[in-house]
Design a protein around this motif. Structure first.
Motif: not given
Length: 111
Positions: A77, A92-94, A96, A99-104
């Motif tokens: 992350c 914030n990015c992770e 996964h 699931l691939g790239l997740n951004t919040l």
């Protein structure tokens, strides 16, 4: 602890099971600008989940965050926070593996 007594939620058609989760975390400041955080979670019917991360304040208003968490695999992350006149913007990015790239993103205001 969340739902330590393993309470279920009755609905009209079925009984919904709520997980029981126990967490333990630490926070250590190497300096005023660098913090290390760790956390271990355990849901009663699954394995442990661990998380760790570092927050580094570059300037008074800018913070960079890096870390990761793992349950069955490790998820790296990265994050960024900007604090201006009570408004705080977090991004914030992770990455996964499933699931691939997740951004919040989050915008908050401190009174």
């Amino acid at each position: 602890a969340f739902n330590p007594f393993q309470t279920n939620l009755p609905t009209e058609y079925a009984q919904q099971r709520l997980p029981s989760v126990y967490s333990l975390g630490t926070e250590y400041y190497f300096s005023e600008d660098l913090a290390w955080r760790t956390q271990i979670d355990r849901e009663i019917s699954s394995n442990y989940r661990f998380a760790t991360g570092f927050d580094y304040r570059l300037l008074k208003q800018i913070t960079i965050k890096t870390g990761g968490y793992g349950f069955e695999y490790f998820v790296p992350c990265l994050g960024f926070a900007a604090d201006f006149s009570g408004f705080v913007f977090d991004l914030n990015c992770e990455l996964h593996p499933v699931l691939g790239l997740n951004t919040l993103g989050m915008l908050t205001y401190r009174f």
